[in-house]
Scaffold this active site. Structure first.
Site, mmCIF file in Angstrom:
data_model
loop_
_atom_site.group_PDB
_atom_site.id
_atom_site.type_symbol
_atom_site.label_atom_id
_atom_site.label_comp_id
_atom_site.label_asym_id
_atom_site.label_seq_id
_atom_site.Cartn_x
_atom_site.Cartn_y
_atom_site.Cartn_z
ATOM 1 N N HIS A 136 0.838 -1.208 0.000
ATOM 2 C CA HIS A 136 0.000 0.000 0.000
ATOM 3 C C HIS A 136 0.872 1.257 0.000
ATOM 4 C CE1 HIS A 136 -3.411 2.603 1.397
ATOM 5 N NE2 HIS A 136 -2.415 3.244 1.989
ATOM 6 N N GLU A 137 1.874 1.281 0.878
ATOM 7 C CA GLU A 137 2.739 2.456 0.964
ATOM 8 C C GLU A 137 3.579 2.630 -0.304
ATOM 9 O OE1 GLU A 137 2.158 4.532 3.172
ATOM 10 O OE2 GLU A 137 0.908 3.215 4.406
ATOM 11 N N HIS A 140 1.629 4.304 -2.969
ATOM 12 C CA HIS A 140 1.629 5.763 -2.844
ATOM 13 C C HIS A 140 2.835 6.361 -3.582
ATOM 14 C CE1 HIS A 140 -1.782 6.447 -0.337
ATOM 15 N NE2 HIS A 140 -1.300 5.824 0.732
ATOM 16 N N GLU A 209 -6.186 6.994 -1.144
ATOM 17 C CA GLU A 209 -6.102 5.786 -0.314
ATOM 18 C C GLU A 209 -6.719 4.582 -1.025
ATOM 19 O OE1 GLU A 209 -4.496 5.253 2.597
ATOM 20 O OE2 GLU A 209 -3.717 7.249 2.209
#
Length: 289
Positions: A136-137, A140, A209
């Site tokens: 997930h990070e 980003h 997100e």
């Protein structure tokens, strides 16, 4: 999460003091007929610092420390594997001493990125769940979300400045005090940027997100890892100091630090249940049923 009023009052006092100092500084600039364009230039300078020094500022404010391979071999191994799968250069890796299970990414681009995790999340999650959070990070970083948030903030600041120029020009026509009209116009523009502007930036952040969740699901091929991680890290209570120490990275964290209901408008993250529902839909999409 519960509220510790002593800390809340101190934060209000600090933020209030900064707010007063900001108005005093602007008031002095207006009183001495400093060009509004210089004020805009100064605002742009703060944005420049925020963007180009974001990694250093966030690491400093959260107390996260960059760690080498020998200090956290398992963490480095997971990120190396994910970076290979996602076509990303390996970012610097940092660990923050904090009981709240959380993680965040920062840095102005893919080559200057940092992924940080708390000691709390390392303790709570298993390898598959941690892999989902780290993916997930990294999503980003891949999506250049730091630039997106900074650009959105710049647009809000620019709109606020334009509103100030228009209001001060309009109000000066029927006023004997150019200082008073300019100051009032500035207060209104700041109020708008801190309400409608914040809602706009946070709305963009919430969509960001969802995009990172989707990227993580496809990168790992296992949405259940992130789903289980979100279930584990949501809903628990943590000390106010653990939460406040992550405030500077709240737009970048895996877990939201803000409320629900109407306050969701001011939240940087969608509610956990909505994220899980979307991930379950993506899981069906991946599996084909």
């Amino acid at each position: 999460m519960y509220t510790k009023w002593g800390m809340t009052i101190r934060k209000i006092f600090v933020y209030g003091t900064l707010f007063v100092l900001l108005f005093l500084a602007v008031g002095v600039l207006i009183y001495f007929n400093v060009s509004p364009f210089l004020i805009a230039l100064l605002s742009g300078g703060f944005l420049f610092i925020q963007y180009f020094f974001s990694d250093k500022l966030v690491l400093w404010s959260t107390g996260a420390k960059v760690v080498k391979d020998v200090e956290a071999p398992a963490l480095h191994a997971i990120i190396e594997k994910l970076c290979s799968q996602m076509g990303l250069p390996k970012p610097r890796i940092a660990i923050m001493q904090n009981d709240m299970p959380n993680a965040f990414a920062t840095g102005r681009n893919r080559k200057n990125a940092v992924v940080a995790v708390t000691t709390g999340i390392l303790r709570v999650l298993n390898e598959r769940e941690l892999e989902g959070v780290l993916a997930h990070e990294l999503s980003h970083i891949k999506n250049r979300d730091m630039f997106v948030v900074t650009f959105a903030s710049f647009v809000v600041s620019l709109v606020s400045f334009v509103i100030y120029i228009l209001l001060s020009s309009f109000m000066a026509r029927g006023s004997d005090s150019s200082y008073g009209s300019s100051y009032t116009a500035w207060m209104i523009s700041i109020l708008l940027s801190n309400t409608l502007g914040v809602i706009l930036v946070n709305t963009i952040s919430r969509y960001r997100e969802y995009g990172a969740d989707r990227g993580a699901a496809y990168a790992t091929g296992n949405p259940d890892g992130l789903i289980n991680a979100l279930k584990k890290i949501s809903g628990a209570r943590y000390s106010p100091s653990s939460v406040s120490s992550l405030t500077s990275a709240k737009c970048l964290c895996i877990q939201s630090l803000t409320g629900r209901g109407l306050m969701e408008l001011f939240s940087t993250h969608p509610p956990i249940e909505k994220r899980i529902a979307e991930l379950e839909r993506i899981r069906s999409e991946i599996r084909g049923y």
